[in-house]
Scaffold this motif. Structure first.
Motif, PDB file in Angstrom:
ATOM      1  N   VAL A 117     -11.317  -2.073   7.032  1.00  0.00           N
ATOM      2  CA  VAL A 117     -11.805  -2.204   5.741  1.00  0.00           C
ATOM      3  C   VAL A 117     -11.595  -3.567   5.132  1.00  0.00           C
ATOM      4  O   VAL A 117     -10.480  -4.009   5.089  1.00  0.00           O
ATOM      5  CB  VAL A 117     -11.270  -0.963   4.585  1.00  0.00           C
ATOM      6  CG1 VAL A 117     -11.942  -1.025   3.235  1.00  0.00           C
ATOM      7  CG2 VAL A 117     -11.766   0.305   5.461  1.00  0.00           C
TER       8      VAL A 117
ATOM      9  N   GLU B  34     -11.785   5.249   2.494  1.00  0.00           N
ATOM     10  CA  GLU B  34     -10.500   5.688   2.103  1.00  0.00           C
ATOM     11  C   GLU B  34     -10.255   7.225   2.008  1.00  0.00           C
ATOM     12  O   GLU B  34      -9.639   7.528   1.280  1.00  0.00           O
ATOM     13  CB  GLU B  34     -10.074   5.043   0.990  1.00  0.00           C
ATOM     14  CG  GLU B  34     -10.049   3.355   1.212  1.00  0.00           C
ATOM     15  CD  GLU B  34      -9.136   2.665   0.100  1.00  0.00           C
ATOM     16  OE1 GLU B  34      -8.151   3.233  -0.401  1.00  0.00           O
ATOM     17  OE2 GLU B  34      -9.416   1.749  -0.188  1.00  0.00           O
ATOM     18  N   LYS B  35     -10.874   8.325   2.848  1.00  0.00           N
ATOM     19  CA  LYS B  35     -10.999   9.402   2.919  1.00  0.00           C
ATOM     20  C   LYS B  35      -9.929   9.693   3.440  1.00  0.00           C
ATOM     21  O   LYS B  35      -9.248   8.940   4.277  1.00  0.00           O
ATOM     22  CB  LYS B  35     -12.107  10.035   3.388  1.00  0.00           C
ATOM     23  CG  LYS B  35     -13.668   9.929   2.787  1.00  0.00           C
ATOM     24  CD  LYS B  35     -14.608  10.573   3.331  1.00  0.00           C
ATOM     25  CE  LYS B  35     -15.947  10.302   2.769  1.00  0.00           C
ATOM     26  NZ  LYS B  35     -17.076  11.075   3.349  1.00  0.00           N
TER      27      LYS B  35
ATOM     28  N   TYR C 215       0.987  -1.257  -0.105  1.00  0.00           N
ATOM     29  CA  TYR C 215      -0.172  -0.148  -0.037  1.00  0.00           C
ATOM     30  C   TYR C 215       0.895   1.342   0.051  1.00  0.00           C
ATOM     31  O   TYR C 215       2.024   1.229   0.624  1.00  0.00           O
ATOM     32  CB  TYR C 215      -0.883   0.036   1.471  1.00  0.00           C
ATOM     33  CG  TYR C 215      -1.847  -1.143   1.404  1.00  0.00           C
ATOM     34  CD1 TYR C 215      -2.999  -1.489   0.803  1.00  0.00           C
ATOM     35  CD2 TYR C 215      -1.545  -2.289   2.227  1.00  0.00           C
ATOM     36  CE1 TYR C 215      -3.697  -2.393   0.779  1.00  0.00           C
ATOM     37  CE2 TYR C 215      -2.255  -3.326   2.442  1.00  0.00           C
ATOM     38  CZ  TYR C 215      -3.278  -3.388   1.923  1.00  0.00           C
ATOM     39  OH  TYR C 215      -4.264  -4.468   2.048  1.00  0.00           O
TER      40      TYR C 215
ATOM     41  N   ASP D 213      -0.085   6.990   3.641  1.00  0.00           N
ATOM     42  CA  ASP D 213      -0.951   8.216   3.258  1.00  0.00           C
ATOM     43  C   ASP D 213      -0.585   9.434   4.246  1.00  0.00           C
ATOM     44  O   ASP D 213      -0.612   9.262   5.376  1.00  0.00           O
ATOM     45  CB  ASP D 213      -2.446   7.724   3.988  1.00  0.00           C
ATOM     46  CG  ASP D 213      -3.421   9.087   3.591  1.00  0.00           C
ATOM     47  OD1 ASP D 213      -3.164  10.139   3.387  1.00  0.00           O
ATOM     48  OD2 ASP D 213      -4.483   8.548   3.794  1.00  0.00           O
TER      49      ASP D 213
ATOM     50  N   LYS E 108      -8.105   1.790   7.803  1.00  0.00           N
ATOM     51  CA  LYS E 108      -8.204   2.764   7.301  1.00  0.00           C
ATOM     52  C   LYS E 108      -9.538   3.743   7.624  1.00  0.00           C
ATOM     53  O   LYS E 108     -10.342   3.177   8.131  1.00  0.00           O
ATOM     54  CB  LYS E 108      -8.195   2.716   5.591  1.00  0.00           C
ATOM     55  CG  LYS E 108      -7.017   2.325   4.810  1.00  0.00           C
ATOM     56  CD  LYS E 108      -6.995   2.209   3.393  1.00  0.00           C
ATOM     57  CE  LYS E 108      -5.953   1.901   2.638  1.00  0.00           C
ATOM     58  NZ  LYS E 108      -5.748   1.996   1.446  1.00  0.00           N
TER      59      LYS E 108
END
Length: 385
Positions: free
Chosen positions: A54, A67-68, A16, A19, A63
């Protein structure tokens, strides 16, 4: 050399992108072991639920919903998820690089952003490199249980900002110039002495910062009274806020709390009036939510629909500026129904008969009309109390 074939032992690997969209928090699912500590802290302790699992099975991942970015969820940016994460999958987005192998010293202190006095622990690498990490046993056993609000967790960053003034500045001949500390102290001392000599001690006033500790404030008032011979002492808070910091002096002798936050755990009913705890006192809000789990009822009296109203057992949305009328009405109802503790009143209060006379004439219909609250809500309020 051994011609070992491990292809049969390899499996699917999750990859992944980290973020980094939040200004303080980095999410790196590659390090996540799905222990769920962050999810439980966010949902069960904070009751925010900005994070959750999720997908299912091997593809399960922690998350924000849809996925905001965290900033687009109901995340309050408190950073408590960082301290409970055991692998660094949720970590602080530092304004500097920290090699993980460098030794760090623990320095315990008290947060000075408000009067709650939460205990915090700094991980210190050097005089210029440090961050808050509340994962020591002493901090976890403190009155805030290691939890912090966004100010306590990240508010110290102004100390390392590049535009912070670190040297004294004196304005001479219309020009601001940086000087040494000793020179600035001598200059200030000379000017203050001249002012007192010319206009008297009452012409000088001392203002303390709201970030100062009680010990520092004690020394400041001693300097003012013993050194400068003036009683003109105040706080910068009075210059930027319209709050009346002495509003309870006549009733209680001093405008302070008559109980502690820990006593909330023994309360049957908790009333939060004219306060936005989520913004101003997150630790108090957490203790109230914990008390609710033990059966306490929460009444929120606020003209605005703030975050904590959705957790309240009863929300009284009175018209702004009418809460004094509402409180007088509640007192009148409790006295009429004989629900006040007469023994406590005789032992600990004065002028109760005058209060009863002042409250005569209050009735539920008039109170509800003036405060614009529903009569059934008002009856439920007095019943809970």
């Amino acid at each position: 050399d051994f011609e070992a074939d491990i292809s049969e032992l390899t499996g699917e690997v999750r990859k992944y992108l980290p973020d980094n969209r939040h200004p303080f928090i980095t999410l790196d699912p590659n390090k996540c072991i799905n222990c769920g500590k962050c999810v439980r802290t966010c949902s069960e302790i904070l009751m925010v639920s900005a994070l959750d699992f999720v997908n299912r099975g091997f593809k399960a991942i922690v998350k924000p919903a849809m996925e905001k970015p965290l900033l687009e969820t109901n995340c309050i940016s408190c950073g408590n998820c960082i301290d409970v994460c055991p692998t660094g999958a949720i970590s602080e987005k530092f304004p500097f690089k920290i090699p993980g192998t460098l030794p760090k010293e623990n320095h315990e202190t008290v947060c000075n952003f408000c009067s709650v006095g939460c205990k915090i622990n700094y991980k210190v690498l050097s005089d210029d490199v440090y961050y808050v990490s509340n994962n020591t046993e002493e901090i976890m056993n403190s009155h805030n249980n290691g939890y912090l609000c966004v100010k306590g967790k990240f508010g110290h960053r102004y100390l390392t900002s590049g535009n912070r003034i670190e040297t004294p500045i004196i304005k001479l001949n219309g020009k601001a110039s940086e000087v040494k500390t000793d020179e600035a102290v001598q200059y200030a001392s000379k000017r203050i002495k001249n002012i007192i000599k010319k206009y008297g001690a009452d012409s000088v006033a001392i203002f303390g910062s709201p970030k100062m500790s009680n010990e520092e404030l004690f020394l400041l008032q001693k300097f003012a009274r013993a050194g400068l011979k003036t009683n003109n002492i105040s706080s910068f808070s009075n210059m930027i806020s319209d709050c009346e910091y002495d509003s309870l002096d006549d009733s209680l002798g001093l405008t302070v709390s008559t109980t502690s936050m820990d006593n909330l755990m023994n309360a049957d009913v908790i009333v939060a009036i004219n306060s936005n705890l989520s913004e101003d006192n997150l630790i108090m809000e957490l203790k109230i939510k914990k008390a609710q789990k033990k059966g306490a009822k929460l009444i929120v009296i606020n003209s605005s629909e703030i975050k904590i109203t959705k957790f309240a057992d009863l929300w009284i949305d009175s018209r702004k500026g009418t809460n004094t009328i509402l409180l007088n009405g509640i007192l009148s109802e409790l006295i009429k129904k004989g629900l006040v503790n007469e023994d406590f009143i005789k032992t600990n209060t004065e002028n109760f008969s005058e209060l009863k006379n002042m409250l005569q004439g209050n009735n539920a219909e008039d109170v509800c009309e003036l405060t614009e609250i529903d009569i059934e809500k008002y009856k439920e309020l007095t019943h809970l109390l």
